[in-house]
Design a protein around this motif. Structure first.
Motif, PDB file in Angstrom:
ATOM      1  N   LEU A 209      76.086  41.609 -15.642  1.00  0.00           N
ATOM      2  CA  LEU A 209      76.598  42.905 -15.173  1.00  0.00           C
ATOM      3  C   LEU A 209      77.766  42.705 -14.207  1.00  0.00           C
ATOM      4  N   LYS A 210      77.661  41.675 -13.404  1.00  0.00           N
ATOM      5  CA  LYS A 210      78.767  41.371 -12.485  1.00  0.00           C
ATOM      6  C   LYS A 210      80.037  41.050 -13.263  1.00  0.00           C
ATOM      7  N   GLU A 211      79.865  40.207 -14.287  1.00  0.00           N
ATOM      8  CA  GLU A 211      81.038  39.836 -15.107  1.00  0.00           C
ATOM      9  C   GLU A 211      81.698  41.055 -15.733  1.00  0.00           C
ATOM     10  N   LEU A 212      80.857  42.015 -16.086  1.00  0.00           N
ATOM     11  CA  LEU A 212      81.375  43.228 -16.733  1.00  0.00           C
ATOM     12  C   LEU A 212      81.900  44.236 -15.710  1.00  0.00           C
ATOM     13  N   GLY A 213      81.721  43.909 -14.425  1.00  0.00           N
ATOM     14  CA  GLY A 213      82.150  44.831 -13.371  1.00  0.00           C
ATOM     15  C   GLY A 213      81.264  46.062 -13.292  1.00  0.00           C
ATOM     16  N   LEU A 214      80.013  45.932 -13.739  1.00  0.00           N
ATOM     17  CA  LEU A 214      79.121  47.095 -13.794  1.00  0.00           C
ATOM     18  C   LEU A 214      77.949  46.977 -12.814  1.00  0.00           C
ATOM     19  N   HIS A 215      78.003  45.942 -12.016  1.00  0.00           N
ATOM     20  CA  HIS A 215      76.905  45.652 -11.116  1.00  0.00           C
ATOM     21  C   HIS A 215      76.560  46.843 -10.225  1.00  0.00           C
ATOM     22  N   TYR A 216      77.576  47.566  -9.791  1.00  0.00           N
ATOM     23  CA  TYR A 216      77.323  48.722  -8.935  1.00  0.00           C
ATOM     24  C   TYR A 216      77.238  50.009  -9.730  1.00  0.00           C
TER      25      TYR A 216
END
Lengths: 708, 708
Positions: free
Chosen positions: B279-286
């Motif tokens: 999710l971090k890699e996808l920029g969706l973590h937040y």
């Protein structure tokens, strides 16, 4: 590279090119006589491939007829198994056996089966007949050669219609990727298949481009030019790192003017006149003593018949169909009923019929034959049962009523995973026709006789299964399944003409069996029986029940006739036309009322017997009732070539066999349970009373028939 | 051409190219969470196809989420069914349902099945999961559109490994010949399949040339470039007279660095850490509240569990595996035994193992994993069960001992005609492994759970069939079948870890069942039972017999435990590991001695029950003995997604269900037959005596175990 002595490496026999041309011509002559003697078989394709066969077996392939299992021999796989007579002639000419022996083709117990069986004839490398499988076998053998560092070559003979089978492309992919340069496949491109021109049934061209894109070397030749044939085989041997395909452009029926390029000659044998005329064309009229050969065939047949008849149960007279002055019956193939229904109801715009190349044979072609406008709803997929089945599901999804049919071996086997996942799991309204169910298929032999289809078909959730008993019931079942039954549905029928035992007045209700009761001999077999829906049938405390489906129902009726006439045994015959969902009630009722149950199926024992047995075992009403039980059916063996009625006897599914089994069980049940003796006496008294009733009933029935 | 309102024709929602790129990214995020919540599923392929999914469902296809069955909608068929999560996300994003709902993926009763089921979720067009079938369905739909003069377009999503299936080429031939320009197939060419690189498993290239030679228009694009994707779809619409294939060159696991181009991620779900990292890699973590989503998944699971448990038979305590302080058992998957045997005996030069892409999953890869030199005898055919089967016959013909294995749905179904005609009719020495037998396969769902294989397999003449009960017996059965059994042979095993109930000392003889007798609770479950070969077993006049095979044997043993502890009922458990040829003697003996027979199979009822029932019915010794009979198995329905043990309960094949059925039958038999009451008393007395004997036996058994 000729026929060799595997011990010395020396040539046994050598043919010049002219000699090969002559040999091929002679083989064509034998082929005509052989097919005529068999009365069936594939004229068209055996003639188109004959030059290649002569070249392969007499010159190209290294093999030793005196040592058929020589491990260094070249292997030849006939993926196109229906051209078996050409294979047999190749072997015969090469010296595996006297070439004249091939006239035993397609006869009972003969090693010259309708489709090749490698266990029965040395020189045959694999049992084939279901198209599209041989190239994979050849790939396996070629891989084994590579593993074992053997130098033999592997040849595979394929047809063009066969290239519609997906498996061919699986094998082509493998052979290309495995770089099998020890493999040479020959495509006998005679441009015709049963349903017509290949390019119209399902075009395989540009087939050379296809093979090249699958990593093959391709050579294209005139398949009747012996120089080109030999040179192609030689060239193929020099190609490294790739398998080679030789596309042999041929003429179906080659050499016989009236056969050439006629689709109708695909699976037909010449009559006597045509044989003689063909021999004349080949210049062999005087050279081949066809009278002697036909006599040899007849003698073999007489021997086989004698051997067979010694095994058939005997009674005080001959109860076989139409052998007596009374009890006459009309014969009609059940498949005709399927065709009639499609013809009759095909105007419904939702119906789409899907052809898989044998449309005339299974009568699905009747859908459009009498009304060309229906051609818009006729989809020919060719020999591609997997895709045809899933394609049908796609049509059903859009509201169509697709009918997909071919021989049951293929329509309920080759496509099983498609039936399971796409049709049944998807619960699509698709009618699958399984033709050629049973050994009565006849001379085509094991590969084409569906004896296992009910196992897998009845096992599929959501599936509906019908096995109607005669042509008329097949027509009614087809109608019922087309319009009333929603979801996946399978109808199984046979090839041979079988007794017609229903009339328009005979009841037919999906899910409810009919009960037949023998009432005494009549001029017409059909009039000797009362028939009622099981739900309306009143217990007559018969001695036993025979539960049958399909053309085993008339056989069971014949058994009832024999049992009464010979032993005074009263039989309830149940026509269990609906196999799935199975209605256990009439079965349980019969078990409670008559005690002994015998099942009869033209299938491996269990397709019917297994479900009947379970239904009875699971019925709490029967938990405390002993139940003598017996089964008639094929006993876990593959079929064979022979005439349909010969095979009914050989595989012990005839009325005689049912009667014998019933008598055995009846005696055994009586012997091991002494108290029944008393009952038997009572029954004897009852029978006398019953006879009077019988007469009344017959009169009533006649009235009904007059009223139609 | 966006998502439309089917009533007004107006656009419901429109995405720009940038919006589609963003949507695909968001879908990848949901995919990570969903797969993690499911604990299984296909990460690699769902990621590679996600951009195409976003383009199709959010922009290219004309459809209306408010009217899923709108007749003019474009149809999208997922031939590559294992990428189902991507399909669900496409539908969710388009508005068919809240996209968050997809976190119920692969859970019991969920519409988000492991492979798509069109009956459970509006928007899904067809049930798929068995590769290579969808293109044929699409051809059927495209033909229906042409017939009905409808303008909708048909899209089909395929994978590259899938192109090893022959059926793809059947469908490709049809689409080309029928000139289906309303059909557009997309090949998600991510270059990896389970067994590794496609080009190494079984190369499909040059796939563009192949399609062109089958009459298709071909467009090749970067499958992650949204501009190229959209432009390809637009171009495809303009092509007339030909179907179009879009070859989308993609990256398996696209977007998640540690998944990209790794075959191991084909069928694996991320753990929590991997999910968060992804999710971090996808920029969706937040952006994506994964905690909330996972909670939603857990809540759904809790509901499903509650619903399920309400249906499970209850007893005074919990008899499930390892839930008590004693009766502990080790768990090991039966498939491990198959792999171990191949590893152990694979040095035999005759053994050749044939892989059909899921080699690790079925453990056939153990053949070469520990000894690279065996690679010479490893043949990868890819996803081509038909050819693989016939190829194995070719190898067997040359003296090899080929082992062909895949999931039983495919190794005993997709290839049925090849098994029948080439392997069984040819009587070749081929070992077929049917993995993933039963519902305990778990979350993959119906398409991958073999529940019908024994029907067709046991029906084939010449076939030998073994269904071993645990990992160790599977190893021994594999050894036996490799070296002792000649001819066609089929071994069925399961996926999930199941109780180990044999030791090296446990007898194993082909064709002779083992009898298990419960003797009282012990620290180890296995010690609570005596086990003997049926031929050496002495009648103890038990109250009933449970006949089981495969992992139903431990369930039957658990039932015996329950029956004794809860009701004082004594049970004979028969491990019928050899199904064909079936040995009727121990069955008849059990029926005579214990009276009540219950069969237990992890299969549609009948695969075992049908043969047992017939064997009992046909035994003259039983003609005068009433026989209460019951069957445990799947009741004519397809499987579902869920956890293995959930499914054992849902499909009523657990030890609890066997015990319940046995108690029912026992009571019924007693109630309807009053005289047995007396016998019961006698039995009670007998039981007291037996207890003493039991203790002795246990001691003896322990001695034996110490001695190993």
């Amino acid at each position: 590279m000729p026929i060799v002595d595997s011990k010395t490496g020396k040539t046994r026999k050598e043919y010049s090119t002219a000699g090969l041309i002559q040999a091929a011509n002679l083989m064509r002559g034998y082929n005509l006589i052989t097919l005529h003697a068999a009365g069936s078989g594939h004229s068209g394709g055996t003639m188109s491939i004959m030059d290649i066969t002569a070249a392969l077996y007499l010159h190209v392939a290294r093999h030793d007829p005196q040592n058929p299992f020589w491990e260094n021999r070249d292997r030849i796989i006939w993926s196109t198994g229906h051209k078996a007579p050409s294979l047999y002639l190749g072997l015969g000419m090469a010296g595996y056996f006297p070439v004249e022996d091939v006239v035993r083709l397609r006869k009972l117990y003969s090693p010259y089966q309708g489709h090749p069986n490698w266990h029965m004839l040395a020189g045959v490398e694999a049992s084939t007949g279901s198209l599209g499988q041989g190239l994979s076998i050849a790939v396996g053998i070629a891989l084994a050669a590579k593993m074992d560092k053997k130098n033999y070559r592997v040849y595979c003979l394929t047809g063009d219609g066969e290239h519609q089978e997906g498996q061919i492309w699986e094998a082509a992919m493998e052979a290309g990727n495995f770089k099998l340069d020890n493999l040479c496949s020959i495509l006998d491109k005679n441009r015709l298949q049963i349903d017509g021109w290949v390019k119209e049934v399902q075009n395989i061209d540009p087939v050379a481009d296809k093979y090249r894109s699958f990593g093959w070397n391709v050579i294209e030749i005139d398949g009747h030019n012996m120089h080109q044939i030999l040179s192609a085989f030689e060239k193929a041997k020099t190609i490294k790192g790739k398998p080679t395909l030789i596309i042999a452009n041929t003429t179906k029926g080659k050499g016989i003017s009236f056969m050439e390029n006629i689709a109708g000659w695909h699976g037909k044998a010449p009559n006597r006149e045509q044989m003689v005329s063909g021999l004349k064309e080949l210049g062999l009229h005087y050279r081949l003593d066809y009278e002697k050969l036909l006599k040899k065939a007849d003698e073999y047949q007489a021997e086989a018949t004698q051997k067979l008849m010694a095994k058939v149960p005997k009674f005080s007279r001959d109860f076989f169909w139409n052998r007596q002055s009374q009890m006459k019956v009309a014969m009609k193939p059940t498949r005709a009923g399927f065709g009639n229904a499609l013809q009759r109801y095909g105007d419904d715009e939702r119906i789409v019929a899907i052809g898989a190349d044998i449309s005339g044979s299974i009568k699905i072609s009747q859908f459009y034959e009498h009304d060309e406008s229906r051609r818009d709803r006729w989809i020919s997929v060719g020999i591609a049962e997997q895709s045809g089945t899933a394609l049908a599901a796609g049509l059903a999804k859009e509201g169509k009523i697709p009918v997909f049919g071919t021989y049951a071996v293929f329509s309920a086997g080759r496509n099983l995973d498609q039936l399971r996942t796409t049709v049944c799991y998807g619960d699509f309204n698709v009618l699958i026709a399984g033709a050629h169910g049973g050994v009565s298929v006849g001379a085509d032999g094991a590969t084409h006789q569906a004896l296992e289809d009910l196992f897998q078909i009845c096992g599929l959730p959501n599936m509906h299964v019908s096995v109607p008993c005669d042509a008329l019931e097949t027509e009614r079942a087809t109608e019922e399944m087309l319009f009333e039954i929603k979801g996946p549905k399978y109808i199984r029928f046979a090839r041979e003409a079988t007794p017609v035992i229903t009339t328009k007045e005979t009841p037919y209700t999906w899910g409810i069996p009919n009960i037949y009761r023998y009432r005494g001999e009549q001029p017409e077999f059909i009039d000797a029986f009362d028939v009622k829906l099981a739900t309306e049938y009143k217990n007559e405390k018969e001695d036993l029940t025979i539960v049958a489906c399909g053309p085993e129902v008339p056989e069971a009726m014949r058994a009832a006739w024999i049992l009464k006439q010979e032993f005074g045994i009263e039989t309830r015959v149940m026509n269990l036309h609906t196999l799935k969902p199975l209605n256990p009630k009439p079965l349980v009722k019969a078990a409670l009322e008559t005690g002994i149950i015998i099942t009869a199926e033209e299938h491996q024992v269990g397709g019917l017997a297994g479900w009947v047995s379970q239904a009875l075992h699971n019925a709490p009403e029967l938990y405390h009732k002993p139940l003598p039980f017996g089964s008639i059916g094929v006993r876990d063996r593959f079929g064979e070539s022979g005439q349909p009625w010969e095979l009914m006897w050989e595989f012990e599914v005839s009325g005689e066999h049912i009667a014998q089994k019933a008598k055995e069980l009846y005696d055994l049940a009586k012997r091991t349970k002494p108290k029944t003796r008393k009952t038997t006496k009572k029954k004897a008294a009852l029978k006398t009373t019953r006879k009077k009733t019988t007469k009344k009933k017959v009169t009533r029935k006649k009235k009904i028939q007059k009223g139609k």
